[in-house]
Design an enzyme around this catalytic site. Structure first.
Site, mmCIF file in Angstrom:
data_model
loop_
_atom_site.group_PDB
_atom_site.id
_atom_site.type_symbol
_atom_site.label_atom_id
_atom_site.label_comp_id
_atom_site.label_asym_id
_atom_site.label_seq_id
_atom_site.Cartn_x
_atom_site.Cartn_y
_atom_site.Cartn_z
ATOM 1 N N ASP A 45 3.218 -0.531 0.735
ATOM 2 C CA ASP A 45 4.278 -1.465 0.342
ATOM 3 C C ASP A 45 4.066 -1.934 -1.092
ATOM 4 O O ASP A 45 2.977 -1.796 -1.666
ATOM 5 C CB ASP A 45 4.238 -2.660 1.310
ATOM 6 C CG ASP A 45 5.583 -3.363 1.451
ATOM 7 O OD1 ASP A 45 6.478 -3.106 0.622
ATOM 8 O OD2 ASP A 45 5.724 -4.170 2.384
ATOM 9 N N ASP B 239 15.071 -3.298 3.996
ATOM 10 C CA ASP B 239 14.695 -4.339 4.965
ATOM 11 C C ASP B 239 15.901 -4.773 5.777
ATOM 12 O O ASP B 239 15.770 -5.519 6.745
ATOM 13 C CB ASP B 239 14.112 -5.554 4.234
ATOM 14 C CG ASP B 239 12.643 -5.349 3.902
ATOM 15 O OD1 ASP B 239 12.038 -4.412 4.447
ATOM 16 O OD2 ASP B 239 12.100 -6.130 3.103
HETATM 17 C C1 DGJ Z 1 8.348 -5.713 2.981
HETATM 18 C C2 DGJ Z 1 8.671 -4.507 3.806
HETATM 19 O O1 DGJ Z 1 9.867 -3.953 3.382
HETATM 20 C C3 DGJ Z 1 8.694 -4.893 5.273
HETATM 21 O O2 DGJ Z 1 9.055 -3.809 6.067
HETATM 22 C C4 DGJ Z 1 7.346 -5.432 5.673
HETATM 23 O O3 DGJ Z 1 6.391 -4.423 5.593
HETATM 24 C C5 DGJ Z 1 6.971 -6.607 4.778
HETATM 25 N N1 DGJ Z 1 7.059 -6.279 3.395
HETATM 26 C C6 DGJ Z 1 5.585 -7.081 5.086
HETATM 27 O O4 DGJ Z 1 5.187 -8.072 4.251
#
Ligand code: DGJ
Length: 698
Positions: free
Chosen positions: A452, A520
């Site tokens: 991430d 997301d």
């Molecule tokens: C952002 C990501 O897009 C999410 O899927 C998740 O992993 C969060 N970060 C976790 O902090």
């Protein structure tokens, strides 16, 4: 596929296209043609070298293949350098060429030189079997005894054939709203899309798509996608004479690079092509990616159905809680269990812990082994979340090494999501990041990483660098290097690229990571739009899509609808299974089993966008391979008179074959020709209804 040269004229021939260049009387490499094919002799006999005229700058108006800043050129350029004597203009003239064969590939290198400075700029064109996609990149070699500073180095200039305005398509997105397509007709001036955030961005994307009279099936579409996961710039310009050009590459904003004597700089590649219609463009890139771009180990394998814990538990992970989720995930058919954020350091929320990549003993008193053993015993693989490039000020790592984050001594560091960006251009930081990840992978049976990256850079001081403006470039290279090294050492590792959702979707990340987290935003209606934009150039296989609890209750979409949308990509599950009824779990079982039956068709088949909300109030996509076709229909939230039935003409079928499927509650058989030319009415009932229809080829 072939490459020909004759008296300074170069012909690149792919399956269906020609790309032609020629050296003019001043030694400048000009662009002649990109598009449909002609007999080769025509190019050789009709090419007239460029001639100077006296009023406007003819060079500024000419179609060049890689124009540097210098002389009477006033439009966006590909190359700028500062030479040791203070000269800031470049003159690149033809020196030589080389054609080589490497397996199924042909490589043409056209060497241009800036003679007084002993600098070579080599334009590289790679052709591959069975594709119209051409890979372009540029090498710069400093053969002098002095430092040359590169101020701008793009991956290519692209000239379009027609003098009429082109429509440029890119995105106007945001976090949770990636790939919102926008199209603009470029009549004059320059339209520039760029990223200055360090990554390739949620808002715009490092591609150009320039079309004329185009829809899914017809019209001219010229496109290019940059393989770069950092600051980029696309400049599309049209001059008064009607010439449209695109320049694409690493962003020259706050960029420069010290090229020392004897050194070479290689730009990221741009994959470019010409297609009749958007559908052909998408299918060309889809198969090119699965054939040539994605990391080799898993390129040809379908992606597993994964379960991700993020939306179920947020930061509240525990060994026991994850094991309970894992039991249900395995029971419904998931093949991979990924524990997301929250397992390390003092991570209770997003204020602390990033950088401390050791297991939190309160949450996992015996380490991760009991959980991983359980996941493996349940027949799944185990994956783990990292955000390797970041550090929270509230972390052991930052307390020990505050200087490891990008910073200026005189400036207050700006926090985004309470975190700072680590200076990966430092060898010690890069090694630390590699080591902590490698240690985890060596200690535990982890075969999947979700990598991430949740903030844009700021205060980008990097005292360690001779030229700190190289940091944007060097950081991205460090990310690629760490990912590659991890994969090399842990041969079966898969890595998902995530940046607060789809902030790093580009062909650079897809050359090093195996897939991406698309967004997301897991609301299925929004997702249809996001997936539509994604599918233009990016491979369907890599588009991770989760079924979640998002907006449950507030927006009426049932499980069928949610599965319908997510099964159009790489199906994943992200809801809190512990809260589901047996009936809901059974729905999950049913759809996951169904997905496994159609997964090869979805992930590797040809892909067609048949209808979309903007034009049709229904979304329809179709995936086709030699055995079957899968049709996904999703009706929107609006109601219209007479809108119960939707007429759909299918695409990509074998016209002479018969297809068997369930239609209006009965088994039906239609020829491919009928389904494509005549089409069928589908009863979509009320709003937000969906259908998945599998058409088996007889
Ligand atoms: C952002 C990501 O897009 C999410 O899927 C998740 O992993 C969060 N970060 C976790 O902090």
């Amino acid at each position: 596929m072939k490459i020909l040269e004759n008296g300074g004229v170069f012909i690149l021939e792919t399956e269906n296209t020609h790309y032609i260049m020629a050296v003019d009387s001043e030694g400048v490499l000009n662009h002649l043609h990109w598009g449909g094919k002609c007999p080769e002799e025509d190019y050789f006999s009709t090419y007239k070298p460029w001639e100077r005229n006296s009023n406007h700058s003819a060079r500024d108006l000419s179609k060049t293949e890689f124009i540097p800043y210098g002389g009477t050129v006033y439009r966006p350029v590909c190359f700028m350098a500062t030479y040791p004597d203070g000269c800031r203009e470049a003159v690149l003239t033809y020196k030589d060429f080389n054609i080589s064969e490497d397996g199924d590939n042909f490589l043409l290198e056209i060497i241009l030189e800036d003679k007084p400075y002993n600098l070579d700029v080599t334009l590289c064109y790679k052709l591959r079997e069975n594709t119209d996609i051409i890979e372009r990149f540029v090498k710069v070699n400093n053969n002098s005894y002095s430092l040359v500073v590169l101020n701008k180095i793009s991956s290519g200039e692209f000239n379009l054939p027609s003098l009429r305005p082109y429509t440029s398509t890119n995105f106007n997105g945001a976090w949770a709203a990636e790939f919102r397509m926008e199209s603009t007709v470029i009549k004059n001036g320059v339209l520039s899309y760029d990223s200055r955030k360090g990554g390739s961005n949620h808002t715009v994307n490092p591609v150009f798509i320039l079309s004329q009279n185009a829809d899914e099936k017809q019209g001219d579409v010229f496109f290019g996608a940059l393989a770069w996961t950092g600051n980029f710039k696309t400049e599309i310009s049209r001059d008064f004479a009607g010439r449209t050009r695109a320049v694409i590459g690493i962003n020259d904003f706050d960029f420069s690079y010290n090229l020392h004597p004897g050194e070479e700089f290689i730009t990221p590649s741009v994959f470019c092509g010409y297609a009749k219609g958007f559908s052909s463009m998408s299918n060309q890139m889809n198969s090119f990616a699965t054939e040539y771009i994605l990391p080799e180990r898993y390129r040809k394998e379908p992606l597993p159905v994964l379960y991700n814990s993020w939306e179920a538990t947020w930061f509240n992970v525990s060994s026991e809680g994850q094991q309970k989720l894992a039991e249900l995930a395995a029971d419904i058919g998931c093949e991979l269990f990924v524990m997301d954020d929250g397992w390390f350091g003092q991570r209770k929320d997003d204020h602390a812990g990033l950088g401390d990549w050791y297991v939190n003993k309160k949450k996992f008193p015996e380490g991760l082994k009991p959980l991983i053993d359980k996941v493996k015993a349940l027949g799944m693989r185990f994956g783990l979340w990292f955000e390797p490039e970041m550090v929270n000020p509230d972390s052991d790592l930052f307390r020990a090494h505050p200087e490891w984050a990008y910073h200026y001594k005189t400036r207050k560091a700006s926090l985004l999501r309470n975190q700072l960006v680590l200076n990966l251009t430092r060898e010690d930081v890069k090694e630390y990041v590699f080591k902590v990840m490698d240690d985890m992978l060596s200690e535990y049976d982890i075969s999947y990483i979700k990598w991430d990256m949740n903030r844009a850079y700021s205060e980008t001081g990097a005292e360690n660098l001779e030229n700190p403006q190289e940091l944007w470039y060097r950081h991205v290279k460090a990310v690629y290097e760490i990912a590659d090294r991890l994969k090399k050492k842990h041969a079966d590792l898969q890595i998902e690229c995530c940046a607060s959702g789809g902030g790093r979707v580009d062909f650079g990340s897809l050359s090093h990571f195996d897939m991406v987290w698309t967004s997301d935003n897991t609301d299925p209606l929004d997702r249809l739009e996001i997936q539509h934009g994604f599918s233009l150039l990016y491979p369907i296989k890599c588009m991770r899509a989760w079924v979640t609890d998002t907006n449950r209750g507030s927006r009426p979409n049932d499980w069928d609808f949610r599965f319908n949308v997510t099964m159009q990509g790489s199906l994943s599950i992200g809801g809190n299974l512990l809260k589901y009824s047996e009936e809901e779990l059974e729905i999950h079982r049913k759809y996951i089993a169904m997905y496994k039956e159609i997964r090869n068709t979805v992930q590797f088949g040809s892909f067609y966008r048949l209808a979309n909300f903007k034009e049709d109030s229904i979304y329809a996509t179709e995936y086709v391979d030699e055995n079957q076709s899968v049709l996904f229909l999703c009706r929107g939230a609006n109601t219209f008179f007479n809108s119960k039935f939707y007429h759909i003409n299918l695409d990509g079928l074998d016209k002479d074959s018969q297809y068997k499927f369930e239609y209006e509650g009965k088994e039906a058989v239609f020829s491919g020709a009928y389904l494509m030319n005549v089409g069928l009415d589908f009863d979509m009932g009320g709003t937000l209804q969906s259908k998945i229809i599998v058409l088996k080829k007889a």
